[in-house]
Design an enzyme around this catalytic site. Sequence first.
Site, PDB file in Angstrom:
ATOM      1  N   TYR A  76      19.526  50.001 -29.196  1.00 57.97           N
ATOM      2  CA  TYR A  76      18.306  49.410 -28.639  1.00 57.97           C
ATOM      3  C   TYR A  76      17.683  48.402 -29.595  1.00 57.97           C
ATOM      4  CZ  TYR A  76      13.592  49.051 -26.723  1.00 57.97           C
ATOM      5  OH  TYR A  76      12.407  48.577 -26.208  1.00 57.97           O
ATOM      6  N   GLU A  91       0.721  46.615 -32.514  1.00 62.79           N
ATOM      7  CA  GLU A  91       0.974  47.999 -32.083  1.00 62.79           C
ATOM      8  C   GLU A  91      -0.373  48.689 -31.870  1.00 62.79           C
ATOM      9  OE1 GLU A  91       1.829  51.525 -31.029  1.00 62.79           O
ATOM     10  OE2 GLU A  91       3.626  50.356 -31.494  1.00 62.79           O
ATOM     11  N   ALA A 130      -2.189  44.713 -27.184  1.00 64.04           N
ATOM     12  CA  ALA A 130      -1.357  43.516 -27.209  1.00 64.04           C
ATOM     13  C   ALA A 130      -1.812  42.468 -26.210  1.00 64.04           C
ATOM     14  CB  ALA A 130       0.101  43.893 -26.947  1.00 64.04           C
ATOM     15  N   ASP A 138       8.631  45.459 -26.970  1.00 62.53           N
ATOM     16  CA  ASP A 138       9.231  46.783 -27.095  1.00 62.53           C
ATOM     17  C   ASP A 138       8.235  47.784 -26.518  1.00 62.53           C
ATOM     18  OD1 ASP A 138      10.559  49.064 -27.798  1.00 62.53           O
ATOM     19  OD2 ASP A 138      10.197  48.882 -29.948  1.00 62.53           O
ATOM     20  N   TYR A 164      18.552  57.608 -23.571  1.00 64.52           N
ATOM     21  CA  TYR A 164      17.617  57.059 -22.592  1.00 64.52           C
ATOM     22  C   TYR A 164      18.073  57.488 -21.187  1.00 64.52           C
ATOM     23  CZ  TYR A 164      15.302  54.069 -26.055  1.00 64.52           C
ATOM     24  OH  TYR A 164      14.588  53.605 -27.124  1.00 64.52           O
TER      25      TYR A 164
END
Length: 362
Positions: free
Chosen positions: A128, A173, A205, A223, A294
Site C-alpha cells: 500500500y 493528519e 485536511a 491516504d 485489506y
Amino acid sequence: MEDGAGRGLECQKTMEAKVNNRNGSEKAIPSCCLKARASDPELEATCHSTVVSGWFSETYSCAGKSSKRVYFNNPMWPGEAHSLEVEKVLYKGKSEFQEVLVFESSTYGKVLVLDGIVQLTEKDECAYQEMIAHLPLCSIPLPKTVLVVGGGDGGVLREISRHSSVEQIDICEIDKMVIDVSKRFFPELAVGFEDPRVHLYIGDAVDFLRHAPKGKYDAIIVDSSDPVGPAQELVEKPFFETVARALSIKGGGVLCNMAESMWLHTHLIQDIISICRETFKGSVHYAWASVPTYPSGVIGFVLCSTEGPPVDFVNPINPIEKLEGALEHKRELKYYNSEMHSAAFALPAFLKREAILVRDSP
C-alpha cells in the site's frame, strides 16, 4: 488512514460485565471473551472488545438470542470479515476521533487498528505505502512539492523521501495519537517523519486545503479511511475541487487517492471516477494493488492530473530504478517496481464495464 468505519463489538448473548464505549456508554463484553479471561488471568490486562478467544476480527455482532450464526455488519463489507490470530495486545487507547489498537499477530507482525478496522500490518504495509506514493511521483518529471492527507503512520512519507527531487513534503493528519502510536510501535514506518523536508500539520485536511495557495503542489496523496462517517467528505466533489485548485497547472499536477476494492465497492469507484472526470481536466485512471489484510485482499487508487502537459500514468516517465539511491533509501523496496507500476492499471473486464474505466477522461 485517518479513521475507520466500525464501532466495536456488540453481542446480545453476554454476561454481566461491561466496558465503556467510546461515547461514554457501556458496552457488554461477549461471554466467550470473559471465559477466556477467567481461564487465563493474564488476559485481563490485554483483552480488548474486538479480540475474542485470541482472535481479532473486524467489527461484527451476534444476531438472534437462539441463533449461533454470526453476522458481520461492517457497512463497507457486509457479510464477511478477516480474522487474525493475536499473540499479545500491545496498546489500546482512545483519541478525540477514534479508538486506537495495536497488537502482535502470529503471522503479520504488529497490526494497527483504528475503530475496529485494520489499517496496516508489518508484513504487507509495503504494498500500500509504496504504490500510493510511487504511482503518482514516478508519473511526473522532477516532483518538488508534495502534500499527504492522512498517513499519520509515516509510511507514505518514508516512500516519498526516496525522491531526491522533492524539496517540500507537507502532511496534514487530524489525529496526533496515530502519529505518536506509530512512532512507538512502528518505527520502520514513522521514520518518514525524520526527513527534514517534512512539515507536519495537525488538523482537518479539508480546511488545510482551502487555505493552501493555488497551484502549490506537484502531487497530492490522499491516504484516507473508508468513506464512512467523517471521511465521507473526502470522496465528494467539493473536496476534489479543492484538491484540483491546490495542484500545479504548469507542471501537470497529480492526485493519488485511495479508492477501495474492485470486488466490494464498484459503485463507490463509479462515483469517484465520475466526480474526477468532471473535476480534473487531464487524465483519470484507476489502479490497484494486492494487500492481503485489506477487505478482499485488494485496494484501489484513482490517479488524476490537472490540465497542462499530458500525464501518462501507465508508463512511468520518472522510473524509480533510475533515481540514485531510491531503491534502498531508508529501507529496500519490497513491492513496487516499474513493471508493477504498469501492471497496476490492467483491469478485469467487469470493472471496465461497470465503472466506466475503459477510457481516459475527455
